[in-house]
Design an enzyme around this catalytic site. Structure first.
Site, PDB file in Angstrom:
ATOM      1  N   LYS A 173     -36.736 -20.595 -38.235  1.00 45.55           N
ATOM      2  CA  LYS A 173     -37.722 -19.625 -37.744  1.00 45.55           C
ATOM      3  C   LYS A 173     -38.968 -19.657 -38.625  1.00 45.55           C
ATOM      4  O   LYS A 173     -38.936 -20.207 -39.734  1.00 45.55           O
ATOM      5  CB  LYS A 173     -37.096 -18.225 -37.735  1.00 45.55           C
ATOM      6  CG  LYS A 173     -36.663 -17.721 -39.116  1.00 45.55           C
ATOM      7  CD  LYS A 173     -35.746 -16.503 -39.033  1.00 45.55           C
ATOM      8  CE  LYS A 173     -35.328 -16.043 -40.417  1.00 45.55           C
ATOM      9  NZ  LYS A 173     -34.276 -14.994 -40.373  1.00 45.55           N
ATOM     10  N   TYR A 183     -64.176 -10.424 -59.067  1.00 41.14           N
ATOM     11  CA  TYR A 183     -64.419  -9.096 -58.500  1.00 41.14           C
ATOM     12  C   TYR A 183     -63.872  -8.003 -59.410  1.00 41.14           C
ATOM     13  O   TYR A 183     -62.769  -8.126 -59.947  1.00 41.14           O
ATOM     14  CB  TYR A 183     -63.736  -8.971 -57.140  1.00 41.14           C
ATOM     15  CG  TYR A 183     -64.430  -9.712 -56.039  1.00 41.14           C
ATOM     16  CD1 TYR A 183     -65.727  -9.382 -55.660  1.00 41.14           C
ATOM     17  CD2 TYR A 183     -63.782 -10.738 -55.361  1.00 41.14           C
ATOM     18  CE1 TYR A 183     -66.363 -10.074 -54.630  1.00 41.14           C
ATOM     19  CE2 TYR A 183     -64.404 -11.420 -54.337  1.00 41.14           C
ATOM     20  CZ  TYR A 183     -65.695 -11.076 -53.971  1.00 41.14           C
ATOM     21  OH  TYR A 183     -66.320 -11.751 -52.958  1.00 41.14           O
TER      22      TYR A 183
HETATM   23  C1  LIG Z   1     -33.274 -15.389 -41.344  1.00 47.30           C
HETATM   24  C2  LIG Z   1     -31.826 -15.258 -41.015  1.00 47.30           C
HETATM   25  C3  LIG Z   1     -30.870 -16.077 -41.640  1.00 47.30           C
HETATM   26  C4  LIG Z   1     -31.203 -17.007 -42.787  1.00 47.30           C
HETATM   27  O1  LIG Z   1     -31.073 -16.304 -43.995  1.00 47.30           O
HETATM   28  P1  LIG Z   1     -31.384 -16.984 -45.422  1.00 47.30           P
HETATM   29  O2  LIG Z   1     -31.234 -15.859 -46.363  1.00 47.30           O
HETATM   30  O3  LIG Z   1     -32.779 -17.499 -45.349  1.00 47.30           O
HETATM   31  O4  LIG Z   1     -30.400 -18.071 -45.630  1.00 47.30           O
HETATM   32  C5  LIG Z   1     -29.561 -15.996 -41.195  1.00 47.30           C
HETATM   33  N1  LIG Z   1     -29.198 -15.132 -40.206  1.00 47.30           N
HETATM   34  C6  LIG Z   1     -30.093 -14.303 -39.617  1.00 47.30           C
HETATM   35  C7  LIG Z   1     -29.631 -13.367 -38.568  1.00 47.30           C
HETATM   36  C8  LIG Z   1     -31.424 -14.322 -40.011  1.00 47.30           C
HETATM   37  O5  LIG Z   1     -32.299 -13.493 -39.440  1.00 47.30           O
END
Ligand SMILES: *Cc1c(COP(=O)(O)O)cnc(C)c1O
Length: 362
Positions: free
Chosen positions: A39, A253
Site C-alpha cells: 500500500k 527562517y
Molecule cells: C499496513 C498493514 C500491515 C503491514 O504492517 P507492517 O507493520 O508494515 O508490517 C499489515 N496488516 C494490515 C491490516 C495493515 O494495514
C-alpha cells in the site's frame, strides 16, 4: 517526469535487499505463507519495481489499502492474488470483480454488498484495534446466520494486532484469544494475523499468512529489539551551495540558530515539501562520506541547511551528495528525531525525489 540526474533528491531502492528481506521474512514465518503489503506506493518505494521484484522472489499474495491501488497493481501483475484492505465500498463491486481483486470485508454491510456465490473475500475481525473489521456482535450475528455469506468463499479470516511491535505487551495475548474465540463459530478457513513483527513471533502470531510491510523496506518492526531486516533505501540530496558565515550570524527562517564561531554551511535542495520533516530543524542530522553533519536552523519548504564546519573544504562542494537516510543514518533515527515512525518518513517522501533502483530486476 524529471530524470534522476536532474533531481536534487534521489531515493535509491535496493531491489536485491528487498528480495533478501522477503526471503528472511518467509523463513521466519514458515510454515505460514508470506505475503507482502505494498500500500501507499509500496511505502513510498515505488509499487511497480517493488511488486515485480517481490513476485519474482516468490510472493503470490499482495495487500493494498484501496481499490485504486488494487487496480494499479493488477495492471502490473496479472497472476497474483490482490487483497484490498478497505473492502468493498458503495459502488466498487464491479471494478473489484473485473480486476479479480479480493476485498477484505470489514462489516456485515460490506458482506451483504459483496455476497454472491463464487465470490472470494477475506473476513476481517476486529479484536481490539477498533478501527476496521467486524466487531464481536457482528461476528456472532454471522455465526447465527451463515447464509449472510451467500456462497462467498472465505480465503482467510484476518485480524490485526495493535502492539505486535512490543511483543511482551499483554494486548497481544488478549487479541489472539479473542480472535480464536470469535472465529471458532465461523466456517473453517485459513487465518492471517501477523504483520512484519508477527512474522518473527511464531505460529500463534502468524496464522497461515503473514502480511509484512515495513520490514520488506528495511524498517525495524520492533520498538525495543535490533532490526532483523537489512536496509533497502538510501535517500540522498545534492548540495546546492556552500557558504562561510561569520561568528554571530544566524541562519534560516526565524533566525533560530546563531553561530558562536565562524562556520561553514551546506544547503541542500530538499525540504519539508519533499517529506524531510520540518520537525528536524536544529535537531536532525545527515551524513557526508559517513561523517555526521547536524541540521542547523529550520527546515524550509525546498531547502535544508547543515553545519559542515568539521569537514575538509574539498569534500563539501556544490553537487556533493548528502545522505539523509542510509550512509550511516538509520531510518528509525530520522523518525525518532522528528517525533514520528519510519513508516511516516518513508511514505512521506515526495514526488520531486527521483526513485532509482539498484539490484537485479529493473
Ligand atoms: C499496513 C498493514 C500491515 C503491514 O504492517 P507492517 O507493520 O508494515 O508490517 C499489515 N496488516 C494490515 C491490516 C495493515 O494495514
Amino acid at each position: 517526469m524529471h530524470t534522476a540526474s536532474h533531481a536534487t533528491g534521489v531515493l535509491s531502492v535496493d531491489l536485491d535487499a528487498l528480495a533478501r528481506n522477503y526471503d528472511r521474512l518467509s523463513r521466519a514465518a514458515d510454515p505460514a505463507e508470506c505475503g507482502a503489503v505494498v500500500k501507499a506506493n509500496a511505502y513510498g518505494c515505488g509499487v511497480g519495481p517493488v511488486a515485480r521484484r517481490l513476485a519474482r522472489a516468490g510472493c503470490r499474495r499482495f495487500f493494498v489499502a484501496t481499490l485504486a491501488e488494487g487496480l494499479e497493481l493488477r495492471e502490473l501483475l496479472d497472476d497474483v492474488e490482490i487483497y484490498v484492505l478497505e473492502g468493498v465500498l458503495e459502488t466498487a463491486g464491479e471494478a473489484l470483480s473485473k480486476a479479480r481483486l479480493v476485498p477484505v470485508l470489514n462489516s456485515l454491510a460490506q458482506i451483504s454488498r459483496w455476497a454472491a456465490p463464487g465470490r472470494r473475500a477475506v473476513l476481517h475481525i476486529d479484536t481490539g484495534m477498533h478501527r476496521l473489521g467486524l466487531e464481536a456482535a457482528e461476528v456472532e450475528q454471522l455465526v447465527a446466520e451463515p447464509e449472510r455469506l451467500a456462497g462467498i468463499e472465505v480465503c482467510y479470516v484476518m485480524t490485526h494486532l495493535a502492539c505486535a511491535d512490543e511483543p511482551e505487551d499483554e494486548h497481544n495475548a488478549e487479541q489472539l484469544a479473542r480472535f480464536a474465540a470469535l472465529k471458532a463459530g465461523l466456517p473453517a478457513a485459513k487465518t492471517s494475523i501477523g504483520n512484519t513483527a508477527g512474522a518473527f513471533l511464531g505460529p500463534t502470531h502468524c496464522g497461515d499468512l503473514v502480511r509484512p510491510g515495513i520490514g520488506l523496506y528495511g524498517g525495524n518492526p520492533f520498538v525495543r529489539r535490533a532490526n532483523p531486516l537489512e536496509p533497502v533505501v538510501r535517500w540522498q540530496a545534492r548540495i546546492l551551495q556552500v557558504r562561510d558565515v561569520p561568528k554571530g550570524a544566524s541562519i534560516g527562517y526565524g533566525a533560530t540558530h546563531r553561530f558562536t564561531e565562524p562556520a561553514r554551511i551546506a544547503t541542500i535542495g530538499v525540504g519539508y515539501a519533499d517529506g524531510y520533516p520540518r520537525a528536524l530543524g536544529n535537531v536532525g542530522a545527515a551524513a557526508i562520506d559517513g561523517v555526521r553533519v547536524p541540521v542547523v536552523g529550520r527546515v524550509s519548504m525546498d531547502l535544508t541547511t547543515f553545519d559542515v564546519t568539521g569537514l575538509p573544504r574539498e569534500r563539501v562542494g556544490e553537487g556533493k551528495l548528502v545522505d539523509l537516510i542510509g550512509g550511516g543514518i538509520a531510518l528509525e533515527e530520522v523518525a525518532a528525531a522528528a517525533g514520528t515512525i519510519g513508516y511516516e518518513i518513508l511514505t512521506g517522501i515526495g514526488k520531486r525525489v527521483a526513485r532509482v533502483y539498484t539490484g537485479e530486476g529493473e
